[in-house]
Design a protein around this motif. Structure first.
Motif, PDB file in Angstrom:
ATOM      1  N   LEU A  31       4.576   1.217   1.620  1.00 51.64           N
ATOM      2  CA  LEU A  31       5.825   1.519   0.911  1.00 51.64           C
ATOM      3  C   LEU A  31       6.502   2.832   1.159  1.00 51.64           C
ATOM      4  O   LEU A  31       7.934   2.728   1.359  1.00 51.64           O
ATOM      5  CB  LEU A  31       5.308   1.992  -0.656  1.00 51.64           C
ATOM      6  CG  LEU A  31       4.764   0.701  -1.505  1.00 51.64           C
ATOM      7  CD1 LEU A  31       4.116   1.056  -2.791  1.00 51.64           C
ATOM      8  CD2 LEU A  31       6.239  -0.164  -1.577  1.00 51.64           C
ATOM      9  N   LEU A  32       5.849   3.883   1.991  1.00 49.12           N
ATOM     10  CA  LEU A  32       6.712   4.964   2.354  1.00 49.12           C
ATOM     11  C   LEU A  32       7.315   4.689   3.840  1.00 49.12           C
ATOM     12  O   LEU A  32       8.323   5.058   3.867  1.00 49.12           O
ATOM     13  CB  LEU A  32       5.624   6.253   2.827  1.00 49.12           C
ATOM     14  CG  LEU A  32       5.886   7.384   3.423  1.00 49.12           C
ATOM     15  CD1 LEU A  32       6.923   7.885   2.428  1.00 49.12           C
ATOM     16  CD2 LEU A  32       4.746   8.182   3.599  1.00 49.12           C
ATOM     17  N   THR A  53       0.833  -1.429   0.035  1.00 51.25           N
ATOM     18  CA  THR A  53       0.062  -0.049   0.252  1.00 51.25           C
ATOM     19  C   THR A  53       0.976   1.368  -0.019  1.00 51.25           C
ATOM     20  O   THR A  53       2.067   1.206   0.178  1.00 51.25           O
ATOM     21  CB  THR A  53      -0.898   0.107   1.100  1.00 51.25           C
ATOM     22  OG1 THR A  53      -0.083   0.122   2.275  1.00 51.25           O
ATOM     23  CG2 THR A  53      -1.774  -1.312   1.469  1.00 51.25           C
ATOM     24  N   PRO A  54       0.350   2.416  -0.331  1.00 48.62           N
ATOM     25  CA  PRO A  54       1.030   3.704  -0.324  1.00 48.62           C
ATOM     26  C   PRO A  54       1.797   4.003   1.207  1.00 48.62           C
ATOM     27  O   PRO A  54       2.759   4.094   1.129  1.00 48.62           O
ATOM     28  CB  PRO A  54       0.255   4.774  -0.774  1.00 48.62           C
ATOM     29  CG  PRO A  54      -0.697   4.180  -1.521  1.00 48.62           C
ATOM     30  CD  PRO A  54      -1.124   2.669  -0.850  1.00 48.62           C
TER      31      PRO A  54
END
Length: 398
Positions: free
Chosen positions: A184-185, A180-181
């Protein structure tokens, strides 16, 4: 290199170095997490009785667990997904435990397999079994553990269905992690973890290649979720004992009645455990449950305890309440996530040093001398079973 003086230092370092989804997997309980917090609070509420002018010059923390000589009465508990805290984490943990002289227990849902651990260690380790609906698969796991030379089988009883853990659901906790964003961050902020993860195993090592339905991680995860068996009974345990034929430990006992049944089956040890507060939220702390269980079984079976143990003082308090041994799970996972193999070695050193100092200041030289007289009793000569404690907020961070 940070200065590590206690398990809490390792926890804080792991929180910085491990992605949130995998850190939260360790540092959480089910539902409101009341039992999770209570495990630590209960240990903190117990106080040790200081003694002076007693010769404690020659001390030893050595003991035995089910006949095995150990450096201290502590075993590393089975912990799922240790290999996601640090690449090949189960191998690293087993090696550190072997060098230190305490048992290591490999989980059914580990990242590294039974065979992986056997290839990288020389001392026998223990294997933990979740009883699956597929009894043939249970049999195959037991046979693989035998072939690997495992010296004890630990059967976990309190996961017949999965307790809901809100953090895991919100984090989308999967193996491998869902991209998911937010994840990933988070991964991008943990470059050391990402670099190590590329070189390590990233699936369920004991399951891949051994189950029906494919070897993909998603397929394996779905299979595991469908396999925890609500029909598990004491008859199943008796059959497993016969099939295994070696040292058998039952983990997940919280009532005196269940402890008496387990003892009647002739098992070697029982672990007073609430799955670290990850199953039945609102269940008692293990410290609350321990004394009645010890009294119920006497010398028929060794009684150990886990849940909330973060220091050598906690180990001594457990022994003072009648436990023969202890198991540490989160302390191991914090150490692994913080510093890998070196972290696990440091965690074990810390626990032994804290236990040794606490014994000395309590007038104790040998593990066998520890008893309820070592617990401070407020205005009473009655042996302590549990001191009143304050709110959950007073508990040390888990």
């Amino acid at each position: 290199m940070p200065i590590i003086t206690c398990v809490e230092d390792l926890r804080l370092l792991a929180k910085k170095r491990v992605p949130k989804a995998f850190y939260d997997y360790v540092d959480s309980g089910s539902y409101s997490e009341s039992t999770y917090r209570e495990n630590s609070a209960a240990f903190q509420s117990l106080k040790l009785q200081q003694r002076v002018a007693i010769n404690v010059d020659h001390r030893s923390t050595a003991s035995t667990l089910i006949g095995q000589t150990v450096t201290m009465p502590v075993a590393i508990a089975p912990t799922g997904l240790a290999g996601m805290q640090w690449a090949n984490g189960e191998i690293l943990g087993a090696r550190a435990a072997e060098r230190f002289g305490v048992p290591f227990t490999l989980s059914t849902v580990s990242i590294c397999s039974i065979e992986d651990i056997a290839r990288h260690t020389t001392a026998p380790f223990w294997f933990q079994l979740y009883v699956m609906r597929d009894r043939g698969f249970n049999t195959s796991l037991i046979e693989r553990a035998k072939a690997a030379g495992c010296s004890a089988l630990v059967v976990t009883l309190d996961l017949q269905i999965n307790g809901q853990r809100h953090k895991d659901i919100k984090n989308g906790m999967t193996v491998p992690p869902r991209l998911t964003p937010a994840n990933l961050l988070d991964f991008a902020s943990k470059p050391g973890w990402m670099w190590r993860a590329m070189s390590g195993a990233r699936t369920f090592g004991n399951l891949a290649g051994h189950i029906k339905g494919g070897d993909g991680v998603i397929a394996i995860s779905k299979w595991v979720a469908s396999q925890f068996d609500p029909t598990l009974s004491w008859d199943d345990i008796a059959k497993i004992k016969q099939q295994w034929g070696g040292k058998l430990i039952l983990k997940g006992i919280l009532s005196a009645e269940d402890a008496r049944i387990a003892a009647s089956l002739g098992v070697d040890a029982i672990v007073v455990s609430n799955h670290g507060g990850r199953q039945l939220d609102g269940a008692p702390s293990t410290v609350d449950a321990l004394p009645a269980i010890v009294d119920a079984v006497g010398d028929k079976v060794e009684v150990w305890v886990d849940g909330g143990i973060r220091s050598g003082q906690d180990v001594m308090k457990a022994l003072a309440l009648g436990a023969k041994g202890t198991m540490v799970g989160r302390a191991f996972m914090y150490a692994l996530g913080a510093m890998g193999e070196a972290g696990v070695a440091r965690m074990l050193q810390i626990l032994q040093s804290e236990l040794d100092v606490s014994m000395a200041l309590s007038g104790v030289s040998r593990i066998s001398q520890i008893g309820r007289h070592n617990l401070f009793q407020r205005g009473s000569n009655t042996p302590v079973t549990r001191m009143a404690h304050t709110s959950f907020e007073a508990a040390i961070p888990a």
